[in-house]
Design an enzyme around this catalytic site. Structure first.
Site, PDB file in Angstrom:
ATOM      1  N   HIS A 130       0.871  -1.194   0.000  1.00 56.51           N
ATOM      2  CA  HIS A 130       0.000   0.000   0.000  1.00 56.51           C
ATOM      3  C   HIS A 130       0.901   1.235   0.000  1.00 56.51           C
ATOM      4  CE1 HIS A 130      -3.752   2.218   1.576  1.00 56.51           C
ATOM      5  NE2 HIS A 130      -2.843   3.132   1.274  1.00 56.51           N
ATOM      6  N   HIS A 176       1.538   5.389  -1.714  1.00 57.00           N
ATOM      7  CA  HIS A 176       1.171   6.564  -2.521  1.00 57.00           C
ATOM      8  C   HIS A 176       2.444   7.120  -3.138  1.00 57.00           C
ATOM      9  CE1 HIS A 176      -2.934   6.834  -0.793  1.00 57.00           C
ATOM     10  NE2 HIS A 176      -2.329   6.269   0.234  1.00 57.00           N
ATOM     11  N   LEU A 177       2.470   7.183  -4.454  1.00 55.51           N
ATOM     12  CA  LEU A 177       3.654   7.727  -5.142  1.00 55.51           C
ATOM     13  C   LEU A 177       3.390   9.090  -5.759  1.00 55.51           C
ATOM     14  CD1 LEU A 177       5.154   4.574  -6.926  1.00 55.51           C
ATOM     15  CD2 LEU A 177       6.161   5.868  -5.032  1.00 55.51           C
ATOM     16  N   ARG A 178       2.108   9.493  -5.841  1.00 52.04           N
ATOM     17  CA  ARG A 178       1.752  10.782  -6.455  1.00 52.04           C
ATOM     18  C   ARG A 178       2.230  10.845  -7.908  1.00 52.04           C
ATOM     19  NH1 ARG A 178      -1.325  10.920  -1.964  1.00 52.04           N
ATOM     20  NH2 ARG A 178      -0.300  11.832  -0.157  1.00 52.04           N
ATOM     21  N   ASN A 227      -5.231   7.434  -5.931  1.00 51.77           N
ATOM     22  CA  ASN A 227      -5.926   8.681  -5.569  1.00 51.77           C
ATOM     23  C   ASN A 227      -5.157   9.915  -6.034  1.00 51.77           C
ATOM     24  OD1 ASN A 227      -3.972   8.216  -3.548  1.00 51.77           O
ATOM     25  ND2 ASN A 227      -5.136   9.318  -2.001  1.00 51.77           N
ATOM     26  N   LYS A 265      -9.256  -0.010  -5.557  1.00 47.91           N
ATOM     27  CA  LYS A 265      -9.269   0.660  -4.265  1.00 47.91           C
ATOM     28  C   LYS A 265     -10.634   1.263  -3.987  1.00 47.91           C
ATOM     29  CE  LYS A 265      -7.846   2.422  -0.481  1.00 47.91           C
ATOM     30  NZ  LYS A 265      -6.621   2.889   0.105  1.00 47.91           N
ATOM     31  N   HIS A 318     -10.313   1.269   2.132  1.00 50.71           N
ATOM     32  CA  HIS A 318     -10.095   2.274   3.178  1.00 50.71           C
ATOM     33  C   HIS A 318     -11.275   2.126   4.131  1.00 50.71           C
ATOM     34  CE1 HIS A 318      -8.492   6.128   4.815  1.00 50.71           C
ATOM     35  NE2 HIS A 318      -9.675   6.037   5.404  1.00 50.71           N
ATOM     36  N   HIS A 356      -4.370  -0.552   6.138  1.00 52.37           N
ATOM     37  CA  HIS A 356      -3.861   0.260   7.250  1.00 52.37           C
ATOM     38  C   HIS A 356      -4.700   0.145   8.514  1.00 52.37           C
ATOM     39  CE1 HIS A 356      -6.799   2.880   5.375  1.00 52.37           C
ATOM     40  NE2 HIS A 356      -5.978   3.338   4.456  1.00 52.37           N
ATOM     41  N   LEU A 400      -4.680   9.137   8.126  1.00 57.15           N
ATOM     42  CA  LEU A 400      -5.984   8.496   8.242  1.00 57.15           C
ATOM     43  C   LEU A 400      -5.889   7.051   7.770  1.00 57.15           C
ATOM     44  CD1 LEU A 400      -8.319  11.364   6.984  1.00 57.15           C
ATOM     45  CD2 LEU A 400      -8.181  10.437   9.311  1.00 57.15           C
ATOM     46  N   ASP A 438       1.542   2.637   3.456  1.00 55.80           N
ATOM     47  CA  ASP A 438       0.681   3.822   3.310  1.00 55.80           C
ATOM     48  C   ASP A 438       1.516   5.091   3.336  1.00 55.80           C
ATOM     49  OD1 ASP A 438      -1.617   5.227   2.810  1.00 55.80           O
ATOM     50  OD2 ASP A 438      -2.332   5.192   4.874  1.00 55.80           O
ATOM     51  N   HIS A 498       3.152  14.483   1.511  1.00 61.41           N
ATOM     52  CA  HIS A 498       2.599  15.831   1.325  1.00 61.41           C
ATOM     53  C   HIS A 498       3.736  16.784   1.657  1.00 61.41           C
ATOM     54  CE1 HIS A 498      -1.704  14.660   1.221  1.00 61.41           C
ATOM     55  NE2 HIS A 498      -1.366  13.744   2.110  1.00 61.41           N
ATOM     56  N   ALA A 554      -3.681  14.704   5.762  1.00 56.05           N
ATOM     57  CA  ALA A 554      -3.414  13.408   6.394  1.00 56.05           C
ATOM     58  C   ALA A 554      -2.380  12.650   5.579  1.00 56.05           C
ATOM     59  CB  ALA A 554      -4.703  12.601   6.461  1.00 56.05           C
TER      60      ALA A 554
HETATM   61  O1  DOR Z   1      -3.296   9.515   5.742  1.00 52.28           O
HETATM   62  C1  DOR Z   1      -3.663   9.221   4.622  1.00 52.28           C
HETATM   63  N1  DOR Z   1      -3.132   9.790   3.523  1.00 52.28           N
HETATM   64  N2  DOR Z   1      -4.641   8.324   4.503  1.00 52.28           N
HETATM   65  C2  DOR Z   1      -5.195   8.051   3.328  1.00 52.28           C
HETATM   66  O2  DOR Z   1      -6.076   7.254   3.281  1.00 52.28           O
HETATM   67  C3  DOR Z   1      -4.781   8.786   2.116  1.00 52.28           C
HETATM   68  C4  DOR Z   1      -3.426   9.281   2.232  1.00 52.28           C
HETATM   69  C5  DOR Z   1      -3.044  10.288   1.174  1.00 52.28           C
HETATM   70  O3  DOR Z   1      -3.306  10.037   0.003  1.00 52.28           O
HETATM   71  O4  DOR Z   1      -2.446  11.307   1.528  1.00 52.28           O
HETATM   72 ZN    ZN Z   2      -3.276   5.130   1.629  1.00 50.18          ZN
END
Ligand code: DOR
Ligand code: ZN
Length: 350
Positions: free
Chosen positions: A18, A20-22, A46, A104, A141, A179, A224, A252, A256, A268
């Site tokens: 799990h 996030h690479l953006r 996302n 997802k 989620h 998560h 989150l 996860d 940011h 988050a």
């Molecule tokens: O803390 C989080 N950040 N929880 C998520 O479910 C999404 C993630 C994000 O994409 O920043």
């Molecule tokens: Zn996530």
């Protein structure tokens, strides 16, 4: 440390189930942080706009490969973002072409970039049936979004009111509860069958809600689902270090930039990729469970997804305490790396 405590440890190269690479500059800044230690990762969809169709997932996978450092051997495992408009035929084609490994589910409004998520589960029934038929896992989620429900209860309420009815309705659907943060989730997953698994992050092994709130708000510990009471952290950690096959690593890691975190309305997400393997190894060592690290990091995830474990081995070496790497400079600003709050001693040899 006893005289017999290991100082080297060889395991199959781990995966991150799990991540996030953006996109764009952030992707370029973080892709190598995961590729350094991990062979594969389930990449979250996302983005803005979200990755909803197979062709978008294929294009995103190509951007990820292009962002990797020269010579990195890393395979992104792509996901589609489930919406009420998701086309079962497109999803089936993407899965059959091996473009996507999972879908997802974000309940609409649950977290970052989740506005296109699901409100009415009846509208995604056909897609879920298709997934059950072809064995494509649903990554969930697991938080309700009802404003009446306290944020610390949202995972437990989701399990009772949404996840359990969904799994009873479609028992053949493979589900990963992502998560997990509560004893309730640990117990639910343990009581489930082989179609149910759960990922566990770095931060939820280490922090409870006091770490976020006592002595001033620590925005870099806010994610989150939010970290819960200590008793929940203990239950989640016990599940991870147990080596039980239902539980596997999913960082996860969710980057940011600092101004977005250190804000009156902070985003988050904890960015942990850089220290993830070292921190989880330290946790397993603290709990006398180094012999189960490979199950959690390298074996249970692929087994759930029906993929082979990585053949390549890595060796972790224990040495002097390392200085925390602090931040990464990106072209758009600084990115803070999750601080586990204890020194890290393990690094990958070579
Ligand atoms: O803390 C989080 N950040 N929880 C998520 O479910 C999404 C993630 C994000 O994409 O920043
Ligand atoms: Zn996530």
């Amino acid at each position: 440390m006893s005289a017999t405590a290991p100082t080297t440890l060889t395991l199959r190269r781990p995966d991150d189930w799990h991540l996030h690479l953006r996109d764009g500059n952030m992707l370029k800044a973080v892709a190598g942080e995961t590729a350094r230690d991990f062979a594969r990762a389930i990449v979250m969809p996302n983005l803005v706009p979200p990755v909803v169709r197979g062709e978008q997932a294929a294009a995103y996978a190509a951007r990820i490969r292009a962002a990797l450092p020269e010579g990195a051997a890393f395979t992104p495992l792509m996901t589609l973002y489930l919406t009420e408009e998701t086309d079962p035929a497109d999803l089936r084609a993407a899965a059959e072409a091996n473009i996507v490994q999972a879908v997802k589910l974000y309940p609409a409004g649950a977290t970052t970039n989740s506005a296109s998520g699901v409100r009415d589960f009846a509208k995604v029934r056909k897609v879920l049936e298709t997934m059950a038929e072809i064995g494509l896992p649903l990554c969930v989620h697991g938080e309700v979004t009802d404003p009446e429900v306290d944020i610390f209860d949202r995972e437990a309420v989701f399990i009772d009111t949404i996840l359990d009815p969904l799994r009873r309705d479609l028992p053949e659907l493979k589900v990963v509860l992502e998560h997990i943060t509560t004893r309730d989730a640990v117990e639910y997953v343990r009581a489930g069958d082989d179609n149910l698994g759960a990922t566990i992050t770095v931060q939820h092994l280490i922090i409870n809600r006091n770490h976020i709130l006592v002595g001033g708000i620590k925005p870099h510990y806010y994610c989150l689902p939010v970290a819960k009471r200590e008793e929940h952290r203990v239950a989640v950690r016990a599940a991870a270090v147990s080596g039980e096959k239902r539980f596997f690593f999913g960082s996860d890691s969710a980057p940011h930039l600092d101004p977005a975190k250190e804000s009156a309305c902070g985003c988050a997400g904890c960015f942990s990729s850089t220290i993830a393997l070292a921190a989880v190894t330290e946790v397993f060592e603290q709990d006398g469970a180094l012999d189960r690290l490979e199950a959690f990091m390298s074996l249970n995830g692929p087994a759930f997804y029906g993929l082979p474990a990585n053949e390549e081995r890595i060796t972790l070496v224990k040495g002097e305490a390392q200085a925390h790497p602090g931040k990464i400079a990106t072209p758009d600003g600084m990115l803070t790396i999750f601080d586990p709050g204890f020194p890290l001693h393990w690094r990958v040899e070579g």
